[in-house]
Design an enzyme around this catalytic site. Structure first.
Site, mmCIF file in Angstrom:
data_model
loop_
_atom_site.group_PDB
_atom_site.id
_atom_site.type_symbol
_atom_site.label_atom_id
_atom_site.label_comp_id
_atom_site.label_asym_id
_atom_site.label_seq_id
_atom_site.Cartn_x
_atom_site.Cartn_y
_atom_site.Cartn_z
ATOM 1 N N ASP A 15 43.494 56.010 18.719
ATOM 2 C CA ASP A 15 42.662 55.023 18.042
ATOM 3 C C ASP A 15 41.991 55.624 16.821
ATOM 4 O OD1 ASP A 15 43.356 53.259 19.999
ATOM 5 O OD2 ASP A 15 41.414 53.255 21.019
ATOM 6 N N GLY A 43 47.276 50.925 28.222
ATOM 7 C CA GLY A 43 47.757 51.593 29.436
ATOM 8 C C GLY A 43 46.987 52.864 29.734
ATOM 9 N N ALA A 44 46.865 53.721 28.713
ATOM 10 C CA ALA A 44 46.145 54.982 28.897
ATOM 11 C C ALA A 44 44.677 54.732 29.220
ATOM 12 C CB ALA A 44 46.280 55.845 27.641
ATOM 13 N N GLU A 142 51.545 45.900 25.931
ATOM 14 C CA GLU A 142 51.727 46.693 24.707
ATOM 15 C C GLU A 142 52.989 47.536 24.771
ATOM 16 O OE1 GLU A 142 47.249 47.222 22.847
ATOM 17 O OE2 GLU A 142 48.054 48.853 24.070
ATOM 18 N N THR A 219 38.326 36.812 32.360
ATOM 19 C CA THR A 219 37.143 37.548 31.925
ATOM 20 C C THR A 219 36.524 36.842 30.726
ATOM 21 O OG1 THR A 219 38.468 39.024 30.513
ATOM 22 C CG2 THR A 219 38.061 39.735 32.782
ATOM 23 N N ASP A 246 29.718 48.673 21.376
ATOM 24 C CA ASP A 246 31.116 48.527 20.967
ATOM 25 C C ASP A 246 31.882 47.925 22.138
ATOM 26 O OD1 ASP A 246 33.700 48.745 19.998
ATOM 27 O OD2 ASP A 246 33.779 50.930 20.097
ATOM 28 N N THR A 248 35.110 47.660 22.405
ATOM 29 C CA THR A 248 36.435 48.256 22.575
ATOM 30 C C THR A 248 36.598 48.796 23.991
ATOM 31 O OG1 THR A 248 36.502 48.898 20.243
ATOM 32 C CG2 THR A 248 38.057 49.983 21.709
ATOM 33 N N ALA A 249 37.719 48.482 24.623
ATOM 34 C CA ALA A 249 38.116 48.983 25.948
ATOM 35 C C ALA A 249 37.329 48.383 27.109
ATOM 36 C CB ALA A 249 38.049 50.503 26.022
ATOM 37 N N ALA A 250 36.478 47.404 26.835
ATOM 38 C CA ALA A 250 35.747 46.771 27.938
ATOM 39 C C ALA A 250 36.721 46.120 28.924
ATOM 40 C CB ALA A 250 34.768 45.737 27.402
ATOM 41 N N GLY A 251 37.720 45.430 28.393
ATOM 42 C CA GLY A 251 38.711 44.801 29.259
ATOM 43 C C GLY A 251 39.506 45.812 30.052
ATOM 44 N N ASP A 252 39.855 46.932 29.419
ATOM 45 C CA ASP A 252 40.606 47.979 30.109
ATOM 46 C C ASP A 252 39.762 48.633 31.194
ATOM 47 O OD1 ASP A 252 42.761 47.505 28.407
ATOM 48 O OD2 ASP A 252 42.045 48.961 26.936
ATOM 49 N N SER A 291 34.255 55.903 26.065
ATOM 50 C CA SER A 291 33.200 55.038 26.598
ATOM 51 C C SER A 291 33.380 54.716 28.079
ATOM 52 C CB SER A 291 33.147 53.730 25.808
ATOM 53 O OG SER A 291 34.320 52.958 26.030
#
Length: 303
Positions: A15, A43-44, A142, A219, A246, A248-252, A291
């Site tokens: 990123d 994925g990661a 992805e 969600t 931020d 970013t990556a909250a869903g992951d 995060s």
């Protein structure tokens, strides 16, 4: 306590994160506040999220034979993730995501898949033992859709639990949903899939309940989440209020948290609530994997 075993099949990106006061207008140039390289990829991210919560995690994916690829492999290894299922290719560079984050914590993301789209069904065949050894297989969109569908069917054939995160939204064979135990999607993806707005929640839940998956989880960010059972009955769950830095990556983080509790034997509602706790802490920090919270951080904050 049994840590549970999760196999993540999905993307691996570096990123490129720029923080700025606000999002630029079309054609506008102005100075950003700072720039960071942060390991990412849906994925990661989900693999790291689950691993930090005490789950045993392996991954199948693809990176390029370049500096980003080497960094990503080392980072996953440092997180305790088994990386023997990750292929390196000369056909493409490691995937990247260009992420812009404003002072309100909102973001825009452009993904260049690169090596992620070099992953094939043959790679899945080569690493089928990882599927056989897992309790739960977790996927996103992805990587090539044919690979997702192939892996989902094989995992279901073996009786594994399957979590499919329908992000980023793409066309997928609707028959695949019958092989999915937990379908995770946000409000944009839910509307795109069903054609029904979240403002018509009952109608949307009915549509999701007709897909064929055991559970669909919608969600809704600050509004929480909706857990829909096959058939269309649903329950709304409140989010945990935090100060957003931020998203970013909250869903992951949510998906990783959800999966980590499913393999521990939690019921779906409890697993969803735990996923929301993980997501809530994630938005209090900048970046993707940087995060993602540990179990101790969740326990310290919420207990």
């Amino acid at each position: 306590m049994n840590a549970g075993k999760i196999l993540v099949i999905g993307s691996i990106n570096m990123d490129l994160v720029v923080r700025m006061e606000r999002m630029p207008l079309i054609g506008e140039t102005f100075l950003g506040k700072d720039f960071q390289l942060i390991p990412g990829g849906k994925g990661a991210n989900q693999a790291v999220a689950a691993a930090r919560l005490g789950t045993e995690v392996a991954m199948i994916g693809c990176v390029g034979e370049d500096s980003f690829g080497k960094q990503m492999l080392q980072n996953l290894k440092n997180e305790g993730i088994r990386i023997q299922g990750i292929e390196q290719t000369r056909k493409a560079s490691t995937g990247i995501a260009s992420i812009h984050v404003d002072l309100q914590g909102q973001n825009t993301i452009v993904v260049v898949p690169g090596a992620n789209y070099a992953l094939t069904c043959e790679h899945i065949d080569k690493h089928k033992k990882l599927i056989e050894d897992s309790q739960l297989v977790m996927l996103q969109l992805e990587i090539p859709i044919d690979v997702v569908e192939y892996a989902v069917r094989y995992a279901k054939q073996l009786g594994k639990k399957v979590v499919l995160n329908l992000a980023p939204i793409q066309s997928i064979n609707p028959e695949i949903f019958a092989c999915v135990d937990y379908l995770v999607l946000n409000e944009v993806e839910g509307e795109a899939l069903t054609g029904v707005s979240c403002r018509e929640m009952h109608k949307l839940a009915v549509r999701l309940g007709q897909l064929g998956c055991s559970y669909a989880i919608l969600t809704l960010g600050e509004a929480g989440a909706v857990l829909v059972e096959k058939g269309g009955s649903y329950v709304g769950l409140k989010a945990y209020p935090v100060r957003t830095v931020d998203t970013t990556a909250a869903g992951d983080s949510f998906v990783g948290g959800l999966g980590s509790r499913i393999v521990q034997g939690d019921d779906p509602g409890t697993a969803v609530q735990f996923g929301m706790k993980a997501a809530a802490l994630t938005v209090t920090k900048l970046g993707a994997q940087s995060s993602l919270p540990t179990m101790k951080e969740i326990e310290d904050y919420f207990l």
